[in-house]
Scaffold this active site. Structure first.
Site, PDB file in Angstrom:
ATOM      1  N   TYR A   1       0.861  -1.195   0.000  1.00 38.58           N
ATOM      2  CA  TYR A   1       0.000   0.000   0.000  1.00 38.58           C
ATOM      3  C   TYR A   1       0.896   1.244   0.000  1.00 38.58           C
ATOM      4  O   TYR A   1       0.795   2.096   0.878  1.00 38.58           O
ATOM      5  CB  TYR A   1      -0.927   0.030   1.221  1.00 38.58           C
ATOM      6  CG  TYR A   1      -1.706  -1.247   1.459  1.00 38.58           C
ATOM      7  CD1 TYR A   1      -2.929  -1.446   0.844  1.00 38.58           C
ATOM      8  CD2 TYR A   1      -1.215  -2.242   2.312  1.00 38.58           C
ATOM      9  CE1 TYR A   1      -3.656  -2.620   1.071  1.00 38.58           C
ATOM     10  CE2 TYR A   1      -1.927  -3.409   2.540  1.00 38.58           C
ATOM     11  CZ  TYR A   1      -3.146  -3.592   1.920  1.00 38.58           C
ATOM     12  OH  TYR A   1      -3.856  -4.743   2.156  1.00 38.58           O
TER      13      TYR A   1
ATOM     14  N   GLU B   1       1.109  -0.958  -4.988  1.00 44.32           N
ATOM     15  CA  GLU B   1       0.042   0.043  -4.880  1.00 44.32           C
ATOM     16  C   GLU B   1      -0.953  -0.154  -6.021  1.00 44.32           C
ATOM     17  O   GLU B   1      -0.576  -0.470  -7.137  1.00 44.32           O
ATOM     18  CB  GLU B   1       0.688   1.443  -4.938  1.00 44.32           C
ATOM     19  CG  GLU B   1      -0.226   2.602  -5.262  1.00 44.32           C
ATOM     20  CD  GLU B   1      -1.326   2.850  -4.232  1.00 44.32           C
ATOM     21  OE1 GLU B   1      -1.030   2.798  -3.023  1.00 44.32           O
ATOM     22  OE2 GLU B   1      -2.464   3.089  -4.654  1.00 44.32           O
TER      23      GLU B   1
ATOM     24  N   CYS C   1      -4.211   4.200   9.929  1.00 38.57           N
ATOM     25  CA  CYS C   1      -5.008   5.360  10.349  1.00 38.57           C
ATOM     26  C   CYS C   1      -6.279   4.899  11.040  1.00 38.57           C
ATOM     27  O   CYS C   1      -7.143   5.704  11.348  1.00 38.57           O
ATOM     28  CB  CYS C   1      -5.333   6.230   9.132  1.00 38.57           C
ATOM     29  SG  CYS C   1      -6.196   5.331   7.844  1.00 38.57           S
TER      30      CYS C   1
END
Ligand code: SAH
Length: 452
Positions: A311, A332, A407
């Site tokens: 990622y 990615e 996150c």
């Protein structure tokens, strides 16, 4: 308990969404815009089986955690969650959110390092995406959504964004009104201008303007270019992104460059990086550099390791570690980001980094099958976390260390728990606050192979 009843309560806790938590006769009640320690009168607005919702009516004794919100748009604007409590309390709460995720959801007991706070609570963002709409008089407005709503609260100057953003937005709206470019209507999927999306290089000061439209208005936008670039010479890129779909995904697949370059350039961890509008780029640059610094420390590279950066976006993490690794391979799914990553490697003279475009899980599974075995894996997935295929492939590749950057503490805890059911143990978690004022928090996790 019934709707409209008024109770005097003390707020005992705060949720990540910024709601205070109190109890009335054993029933949990959530009250927004409150702080731990507030004694207040609140009115019940909704009663459910296990919990209820209230709104503050009168603060009787304010909590010591409280402070006067510094933003004039705060509440109704739903952009920030924590403008009414002190930053130290916000940090405490975020540390607890991370800890709870790993301990309660993940049933894990790593070492928790003290949260790294941000030096500034305002103007730390390098990116904003403002939805556009028409008000009841047909005038164009632009701002942020009210909480749990798609009603736009007009915001002239958001304290999280560079001050310049507000002025750029104003100039664009003025132009659109002159040229009768209509606001997008999300209910009927009609109208033109959907979002104004701006990015600014934190160190470079370069500006990118991206106008998201339902259908191409390239000709109508011609006159905007000299106007914007004269007033804002920092603008290096103006693009139009076409998104014809009835969706709340902001960007469409097609981007047309109207002026300058199709990327802007900034510096990240000492590397010059260019970024396309479709590429992910951390919104808080200095704090992202600290985040990547922690990830690099956890990766403990000695110059020879094969590093897999899953990622990888525009390659920023892998490239920040390339000097300490034998080789870097980034993966990615967004082609523009992969293109950026390759260009970023070459413009910084980094020769030991390569990038593959595709789904992280599929590529990782292929690498595992081909016995391309990395020594260290960094995974920085989107909010939904890794999928089962990715976790399985990571385990089959069997790296010595996995560094998870996330996150979303809840999905990070879930993914780490899955790795810990296999050959990994969780060592430590470093929470980092990249998003002061909002309910979001980032963390870096170190997992190591071979359980003690
Ligand atoms: N590490 C980068 C990007 C992190 S954001 C940085 O720090 O800037 C997460 C990235 O995962 C985004 O770039 C997103 O496009 C990418 N992504 C999302 N789903 C993916 C998938 N299934 N496979 C590969 N990449 C994915």
């Amino acid at each position: 308990m019934q709707k409209n009843e008024i109770y005097t309560v003390t707020i005992e806790d705060l949720t990540a969404e910024g709601s205070g938590v109190c109890r009335v006769d054993g029933m949990t009640v959530f009250v927004p815009e409150t702080a731990v320690g507030d004694v207040l009168e609140m009115k019940i607005v909704k009663v459910l089986k296990r919990y209820s919702f209230g709104i503050p009516v009168k603060i009787l004794t304010p909590s010591p955690d409280r402070m006067e919100p510094d933003c004039k748009h705060h509440c109704p604007c739903g952009g920030c969650t924590f403008r009414h409590i002190r930053y130290e309390n916000e940090l405490e709460l975020k540390a607890k959110i991370v800890q709870d995720a790993f301990q309660r959801l993940g049933k894990l007991s790593p070492e928790f390092l003290p949260i790294l706070g941000c030096d500034t609570r305002i103007r730390y963002r390098n990116k904003a995406q403002y939805p556009v709409a028409a008000d009841k008089d047909g005038k164009l407005i632009c701002g942020f959504y009210a909480k749990r709503s798609h009603r736009i609260v007009p915001v002239e100057d958001c304290l999280l964004q560079p001050e310049r953003f507000g002025r750029v937005v104003k100039a664009i709206l003025r132009y659109a009104e002159e040229k009768k470019i209509s606001a997008y209507d999300e209910v009927n999927n009609t109208g033109i201008l959907r979002h104004i999306y701006l990015r600014e290089g934190h160190y470079s000061g370069e500006l990118m303007v991206c106008l998201v439209v339902r259908k191409s208005v390239e000709r109508e936008l011609k006159g905007l270019i000299p106007r914007l670039t004269e007033e804002f010479p920092q603008i290096k890129s103006i693009v139009m992104n076409v998104n014809p779909e009835k969706t709340n995904v902001i960007l469409g697949r097609r981007t047309v460059t109207l002026y300058g370059s199709d990327t802007i350039t900034d510096t990240m961890c000492g590397n010059e990086v260019s970024i396309s509008p479709l590429s992910f780029y951390q919104v808080n640059t200095p704090q992202a550099e600290r985040l990547y610094g922690v990830a690099k420390e956890f990766a403990a590279l000695t110059g020879t390791e094969r590093l897999l950066d899953l990622y990888c976006g525009a390659g920023t993490i892998g490239l920040s570690m390339a000097d300490a690794a034998g080789s870097v391979l980034g993966v990615e799914v967004i082609p523009e980001a992969v293109e950026n990553a390759r260009e970023n490697a070459s413009r910084n003279g980094i020769r030991n980094a390569q990038f593959l475009c595709g789904d992280a899980g599929e590529i990782a599974a292929r690498l595992a099958a081909e016995q391309m075995l990395p020594d260290v894996i960094v995974a920085d997935p989107p909010r939904k976390g890794c999928d089962a295929q990715t976790i399985d492939a990571i385990c089959r590749m069997n790296p010595e260390r996995v560094v998870m950057v996330s996150c979303n503490p809840a999905t990070a805890a879930r993914d780490c728990a899955l790795l810990c059911q296999r050959q990994y143990q969780i060592v430590k978690v470093q929470p980092v606050d990249l998003f002061p004022g909002t309910g979001h928090v980032e963390c870096v996790v170190l997992l190591s192979r071979d359980k003690a």
